[in-house]
Motif scaffolding. Structure first.
Motif, mmCIF file in Angstrom:
data_model
loop_
_atom_site.group_PDB
_atom_site.id
_atom_site.type_symbol
_atom_site.label_atom_id
_atom_site.label_comp_id
_atom_site.label_asym_id
_atom_site.label_seq_id
_atom_site.Cartn_x
_atom_site.Cartn_y
_atom_site.Cartn_z
ATOM 1 N N ARG A 1 11.221 6.353 -4.741
ATOM 2 C CA ARG A 1 11.793 6.019 -3.444
ATOM 3 C C ARG A 1 11.589 7.151 -2.438
ATOM 4 O O ARG A 1 11.212 6.911 -1.291
ATOM 5 C CB ARG A 1 13.280 5.687 -3.583
ATOM 6 N N ARG A 2 11.786 8.361 -2.913
ATOM 7 C CA ARG A 2 11.569 9.503 -2.016
ATOM 8 C C ARG A 2 10.108 9.570 -1.581
ATOM 9 O O ARG A 2 9.791 9.785 -0.418
ATOM 10 C CB ARG A 2 11.965 10.820 -2.712
ATOM 11 N N ALA A 3 9.216 9.378 -2.549
ATOM 12 C CA ALA A 3 7.781 9.438 -2.230
ATOM 13 C C ALA A 3 7.400 8.331 -1.253
ATOM 14 O O ALA A 3 6.664 8.559 -0.289
ATOM 15 C CB ALA A 3 6.958 9.317 -3.518
ATOM 16 N N ARG A 4 7.932 7.137 -1.479
ATOM 17 C CA ARG A 4 7.580 6.034 -0.601
ATOM 18 C C ARG A 4 8.121 6.250 0.810
ATOM 19 O O ARG A 4 7.466 5.933 1.801
ATOM 20 C CB ARG A 4 8.125 4.715 -1.149
ATOM 21 N N ALA A 5 9.327 6.797 0.893
ATOM 22 C CA ALA A 5 9.924 7.025 2.212
ATOM 23 C C ALA A 5 9.067 7.987 3.030
ATOM 24 O O ALA A 5 9.069 7.958 4.261
ATOM 25 C CB ALA A 5 11.344 7.556 2.066
ATOM 26 N N ALA A 6 8.336 8.840 2.331
ATOM 27 C CA ALA A 6 7.500 9.824 3.030
ATOM 28 C C ALA A 6 6.153 9.252 3.451
ATOM 29 O O ALA A 6 5.389 9.911 4.157
ATOM 30 C CB ALA A 6 7.296 11.047 2.122
ATOM 31 N N PHE B 1 -1.670 9.096 -5.196
ATOM 32 C CA PHE B 1 -3.135 9.136 -5.142
ATOM 33 C C PHE B 1 -3.629 10.151 -4.116
ATOM 34 O O PHE B 1 -2.953 10.449 -3.132
ATOM 35 C CB PHE B 1 -3.689 7.739 -4.828
ATOM 36 N N ASP B 2 -4.829 10.613 -4.391
ATOM 37 C CA ASP B 2 -5.460 11.649 -3.584
ATOM 38 C C ASP B 2 -6.282 10.968 -2.485
ATOM 39 O O ASP B 2 -7.251 10.264 -2.758
ATOM 40 C CB ASP B 2 -6.353 12.479 -4.518
ATOM 41 N N VAL B 3 -5.877 11.188 -1.232
ATOM 42 C CA VAL B 3 -6.527 10.493 -0.114
ATOM 43 C C VAL B 3 -8.001 10.884 0.036
ATOM 44 O O VAL B 3 -8.789 10.126 0.609
ATOM 45 C CB VAL B 3 -5.737 10.720 1.207
ATOM 46 N N THR B 4 -8.381 12.021 -0.517
ATOM 47 C CA THR B 4 -9.789 12.436 -0.417
ATOM 48 C C THR B 4 -10.666 11.742 -1.451
ATOM 49 O O THR B 4 -11.879 11.900 -1.445
ATOM 50 C CB THR B 4 -9.949 13.962 -0.572
ATOM 51 N N ARG B 5 -10.043 11.005 -2.365
ATOM 52 C CA ARG B 5 -10.811 10.298 -3.394
ATOM 53 C C ARG B 5 -10.479 8.806 -3.444
ATOM 54 O O ARG B 5 -10.936 8.120 -4.371
ATOM 55 C CB ARG B 5 -10.487 10.816 -4.790
ATOM 56 N N VAL C 1 11.590 -0.994 -7.836
ATOM 57 C CA VAL C 1 11.543 0.376 -7.324
ATOM 58 C C VAL C 1 12.500 0.562 -6.149
ATOM 59 O O VAL C 1 12.697 1.676 -5.682
ATOM 60 C CB VAL C 1 10.102 0.777 -6.912
ATOM 61 N N THR C 2 13.087 -0.549 -5.708
ATOM 62 C CA THR C 2 14.082 -0.470 -4.628
ATOM 63 C C THR C 2 15.511 -0.555 -5.157
ATOM 64 O O THR C 2 16.458 -0.507 -4.378
ATOM 65 C CB THR C 2 13.863 -1.638 -3.651
ATOM 66 N N ASP C 3 15.670 -0.684 -6.472
ATOM 67 C CA ASP C 3 17.022 -0.799 -7.037
ATOM 68 C C ASP C 3 17.793 0.523 -6.887
ATOM 69 O O ASP C 3 17.230 1.606 -7.064
ATOM 70 C CB ASP C 3 16.949 -1.180 -8.533
ATOM 71 N N ALA D 1 0.843 -1.201 0.000
ATOM 72 C CA ALA D 1 0.000 0.000 0.000
ATOM 73 C C ALA D 1 0.880 1.254 0.000
ATOM 74 O O ALA D 1 0.536 2.269 -0.624
ATOM 75 C CB ALA D 1 -0.941 0.000 1.206
ATOM 76 N N LYS D 2 2.028 1.167 0.677
ATOM 77 C CA LYS D 2 2.934 2.327 0.703
ATOM 78 C C LYS D 2 3.450 2.666 -0.692
ATOM 79 O O LYS D 2 3.524 3.829 -1.076
ATOM 80 C CB LYS D 2 4.106 2.062 1.649
ATOM 81 N N ASP D 3 3.814 1.615 -1.449
ATOM 82 C CA ASP D 3 4.273 1.859 -2.819
ATOM 83 C C ASP D 3 3.156 2.437 -3.684
ATOM 84 O O ASP D 3 3.388 3.262 -4.559
ATOM 85 C CB ASP D 3 4.781 0.550 -3.439
#
Lengths: 405, 405
Positions: A380-385, A163-167, A295-297, A155-157
């Motif tokens: 990777r940056r987005a997922r880390a957040a 995605f927009d959490v409000t939708r 995506v982790t490479d 789900a994190k990836d």
């Protein structure tokens, strides 16, 4: 669901000479390419033609996504009906998903999510994302607990795709099972005989009954009544499913059953498969880490994989290459660039120069390395957040009051 | 579950000469009686012998229930293990259930509940009661909503049997589906092939996949982890299932799977079938209202049904009857009295006098009418007192802190 590994063969299904495409097996005829025209014929779906793409552009007032322009999403069922309704002011909802079979996603896994995010943004519609942790624990030798944990990690990836959490409502089957979800599953299961699922999915008598029963679980998120916290009173809301075409069997079954239980058939927009680094005769394989970019490479791993494994259509020697040019039909770097290089002019330039032998494989690979390194780094940056709290927020069973605005 | 109608035949199963007993069909060999010895052999369960009944009496310090004394509950699986553990101070929990297929219950439906109430009172143990509204809507031509409504209505009849709300959790599958219940279902389903359920239940390729999948739904209430609100931390709590012996196939499957997923096998205590008024060659039939006494029948209807339809072992003429006496083996009034007349001495007296021809059929029928009228009247009063709030209380997903006291 939605994105499976080529090596997961249907049990006891013989490796046939003919191409086989189902949710557990994708293999081309005798090692060649998948024949997508034949698949459209065989499945009975429709080709996504330019006039539909033009319509999307007009209705959304933005350029069509690169996956539309380049034919990555190439087939559909009733997508025109979705657009007809949208044109009249009727919204729809999106449904996609993933079987959480592995810790890390590869680029092929991202494709439906990248495209779904575009659709969500362009049409401003709600989205449900099913994580079929029940399926994966039944198909793989994996415990309920491990499968459920992978759903959360995956789900994190997915959230990292923007995605927009409000939708957006993300759910794990194990968490969300019950209520209207289960009632709709029973309604669908009543309409599908064992012989029918054998015909569609190729199950055998030695398959366990969890497999036999699973298709309705993937079917019912196609019906708005499965989500009373979102769609109460909107029983005629249409559903559009972006997915890879190997998932079509589930939704053929769904569309067959829908009118018999008083529901609308879902529409589909279907993609081709993202090829392995080694060549375009199937999808990427989770069992061979060198067949895919994850995506982790690391940047180094991406560079190494592309330089070492990406199948090249270039010629054996520079002299021959300058003379004959690259065979773009089989060239993986060009293929990958056609998925991920957004600039149409640059892609055309590369294809022209490379095809004519004026550009070398190393140069094309370098451009691909740049593009993918940036993509993976951004992911990777987005997922880390993405925190556990954010996952919990996306997965909370809650109304989405502004999902159509 | 637990109590099915004889007329519900397994699809496409031929009416065989041999006796057939499964959850959907109970029919004796060529119209004779069910051969229970043969059933014990065939199913591989054990006979409930006098030494076990004596042990129950000793452990509970109360007379054994009439259904034990008279052999209504006549077979078991590992009931001795339950008693061994109980003797050492280990409690267990009870699991029974019902498929809510009709508005009104008949006397045959009450038997497992009357007996389960006795067990609950005598052993002071918790009880879970499954209402398989999902099953009934899948087997019968019944909507999800109607089946769910019948579950609620039938819960009132069950509560009217006198269960203790501080020890009893009643649940509808549609309401309770999800969480650990579903996770355990998936764990069981993974261990059971399609061929296996065909072997056990006789499904065919034309049966729908809801049927194929249902057995794990009835299986998993046998496992304490299905009820985390009740049994968290008690993974080794034993389960005892009182049921009619036609349900044995579900629990053979359950017992086969249990050790493979690290769970204890449930124990069973199994009853014979309550015969139709017309004679002892099966169970009562919901499709013929004159074959059974319903808990909603008026005193007048009970009197009329018994006088008109109860198959008599008495002779054709008074003279012949005085000479030969009644054939008690086929006499339904005596059979019914052996279920519901608690006074052993009176029953023996009736059998002796009637068998010798000194008592007439009319007199025996009158005694039965009195007994059943009182039973039904008592049930009607108890049921009338069951409010929707009480049903909600029994069905609330809640801890039962004093369930073992």
């Amino acid at each position: 669901m939605m994105e499976k590994e080529a090596e997961e063969k249907g049990q006891d299904q013989e490796q046939e000479q003919e191409q086989v495409v189902n949710p557990w097996q994708v293999s081309a005829k005798s090692g060649g390419k998948i024949d997508y025209d034949k698949l459209i014929d065989q499945f009975g779906c429709q080709r996504l033609d330019q006039s539909l793409i033009d319509r999307v552009e007009r209705l959304t007032s933005r350029p069509p996504h690169v996956f539309l322009r380049r034919g990555v999403f190439f087939a559909h069922r009733d997508f025109n009906d979705i657009l007809d309704a949208y044109e009249k002011g009727d919204k729809f909802y999106l449904y996609t998903g993933r079987g959480p079979s592995s810790e890390a996603l590869h680029l092929g896994h991202l494709i439906p999510f990248m495209f779904t995010k575009y659709l969500q943004d362009a049409f401003k519609v709600p989205l449900v994302i099913q994580l079929t942790d029940d399926e994966k624990c039944m198909w793989k030798n994996m415990s309920v607990e491990e499968s459920h944990r992978l759903a959360w990690e995956n789900a994190k990836d997915i959230i990292a795709c923007g995605f927009d959490v409000t939708r957006t409502f993300i759910f794990s089957d194990f968490d969300y099972m019950g209520g209207n979800f289960y009632k709709n599953i029973v309604k669908v299961a009543k309409c599908v005989t064992y012989n029918k699922v054998v015909g569609i999915f190729g199950f055998t008598g030695e398959d366990h009954i969890g497999k036999v029963f699973f298709p309705p679980v993937q079917a019912v998120p196609s019906f708005p009544s499965t989500f009373p916290h979102l769609f109460t009173g909107r029983d005629h809301l249409r559903c559009l499913i972006p997915c890879a075409i190997d998932q079509d069997p589930y939704f053929r079954m769904t569309r067959d059953v829908a009118p018999r239980i008083g529901y609308l058939k879902p529409a589909l927009i279907e993609s081709s498969f993202f090829p392995a680094l080694q060549g375009e005769n199937g999808k990427m394989s989770a069992s061979d880490p060198n067949s895919a970019i994850y995506v982790t490479d690391s940047a180094k791993a991406i560079k190494n994989k592309i330089n070492k494994y990406a199948f090249s259509g270039g010629q054996d020697s520079i002299e021959k290459h300058r003379e004959l040019g690259a065979n773009l039909e089989v060239d993986i770097p060009v293929k990958y660039l056609s998925f991920f290089l957004d600039d149409d002019a640059e892609l055309e330039h590369i294809k022209k120069e490379y095809g004519a032998g004026r550009m070398l494989t190393g140069e094309v690979k370098q451009r691909l390395i740049d593009v993918l390194t940036e993509l993976v780094e951004r992911h990777r940056r987005a997922r880390a957040a993405v925190t556990d709290e954010m996952v919990a927020a996306f997965m909370a069973v809650r109304p989405l009051p502004n999902m159509f605005n």
